[in-house]
Motif scaffolding. Structure first.
Motif, PDB file in Angstrom:
ATOM      1  N   ALA A 109       0.833  -1.207   0.000  1.00 52.65           N
ATOM      2  CA  ALA A 109       0.000   0.000   0.000  1.00 52.65           C
ATOM      3  C   ALA A 109       0.870   1.260   0.000  1.00 52.65           C
ATOM      4  O   ALA A 109       0.582   2.230  -0.710  1.00 52.65           O
ATOM      5  N   ALA A 110       1.944   1.225   0.784  1.00 55.12           N
ATOM      6  CA  ALA A 110       2.857   2.376   0.827  1.00 55.12           C
ATOM      7  C   ALA A 110       3.517   2.592  -0.532  1.00 55.12           C
ATOM      8  O   ALA A 110       3.692   3.732  -0.987  1.00 55.12           O
ATOM      9  N   ALA A 111       3.902   1.502  -1.204  1.00 53.27           N
ATOM     10  CA  ALA A 111       4.526   1.611  -2.529  1.00 53.27           C
ATOM     11  C   ALA A 111       3.538   2.173  -3.548  1.00 53.27           C
ATOM     12  O   ALA A 111       3.902   3.013  -4.388  1.00 53.27           O
ATOM     13  N   ILE A 112       2.280   1.746  -3.479  1.00 53.07           N
ATOM     14  CA  ILE A 112       1.254   2.259  -4.400  1.00 53.07           C
ATOM     15  C   ILE A 112       1.011   3.740  -4.153  1.00 53.07           C
ATOM     16  O   ILE A 112       0.933   4.544  -5.090  1.00 53.07           O
ATOM     17  N   ILE A 113       0.925   4.115  -2.898  1.00 56.09           N
ATOM     18  CA  ILE A 113       0.715   5.527  -2.547  1.00 56.09           C
ATOM     19  C   ILE A 113       1.909   6.371  -3.000  1.00 56.09           C
ATOM     20  O   ILE A 113       1.745   7.463  -3.553  1.00 56.09           O
ATOM     21  N   ALA A 114       3.125   5.873  -2.816  1.00 57.43           N
ATOM     22  CA  ALA A 114       4.331   6.598  -3.251  1.00 57.43           C
ATOM     23  C   ALA A 114       4.348   6.761  -4.765  1.00 57.43           C
ATOM     24  O   ALA A 114       4.697   7.827  -5.286  1.00 57.43           O
ATOM     25  N   ALA A 115       3.972   5.684  -5.490  1.00 57.62           N
ATOM     26  CA  ALA A 115       3.934   5.765  -6.956  1.00 57.62           C
ATOM     27  C   ALA A 115       2.888   6.782  -7.410  1.00 57.62           C
ATOM     28  O   ALA A 115       3.143   7.577  -8.331  1.00 57.62           O
ATOM     29  N   CYS A 116       1.716   6.775  -6.776  1.00 58.39           N
ATOM     30  CA  CYS A 116       0.669   7.755  -7.128  1.00 58.39           C
ATOM     31  C   CYS A 116       1.143   9.183  -6.835  1.00 58.39           C
ATOM     32  O   CYS A 116       0.911  10.095  -7.623  1.00 58.39           O
TER      33      CYS A 116
END
Length: 170
Positions: A10-17
């Motif tokens: 989830a943190a990686a997805i949020i960082a990518a967004c």
């Protein structure tokens, strides 16, 4: 899959967004900055009629929001650059003389050209030629100017971001 793995994903997805949102915002800011300094040169012609004759003013205006850096300005006749005689000190007068010649009586009251490499400020205007036709009506002057429609004025200019533009005025 454990809870820590789900949090990491989830943190990686949020960082990518967040990264893509930042890149998009930077693109929008860059586009806005380019538009906020874009010049727009226009050709204007004003006419004044009184008892003694008709005066026509040809001018260049910057209706954009940024300065125009002049890279070329040239008069054209039949789409070929006008080359004034070598003994001529004033290019505008030589051009008007070659185009109008002795077709009618005329007086060049003012003339000017923007300098090459100069910045033409936003909202500014410059008279290229102010020609007075004594004892000529507006219709006579319009007819005369229609006859010399092969005469043009070309200005190449750039924005502060080096975007290139061309104004071809007839």
């Amino acid at each position: 899959m454990q809870a820590s793995d789900k949090i990491a994903i989830a943190a990686a997805i949020i960082a990518a967004c967040a990264f893509f949102a930042t890149v998009w915002q930077a693109h929008l800011a860059h586009t806005h900055n380019r538009l906020s300094v874009r010049p727009l040169l226009v050709w204007a012609r004003e006419r004044t009629v009184n008892d003694t004759g008709t005066e026509v003013i040809f001018m260049l205006r910057n209706c954009g929001v940024g300065p125009a850096i002049i890279t070329e300005r040239v008069f054209l006749v039949d789409e070929k650059p006008f080359l004034p005689p070598t003994d001529t000190k004033d290019e505008v007068e030589a051009f008007v003389r070659s185009v109008l010649g002795s077709k009618c009586a005329w007086h060049l009251r003012a003339q000017g050209l923007p300098g090459l490499g100069s910045a033409f400020p936003a909202g500014d205007s410059q008279v290229i030629a102010r020609i007075f036709f004594p004892n000529h009506s507006l219709q006579m002057v319009d007819d005369l100017l229609a006859q010399i429609s092969t005469a043009e004025f070309r200005v190449r200019y750039e924005s502060l971001y080096k975007e290139r533009f061309v104004l071809l005025a007839t």
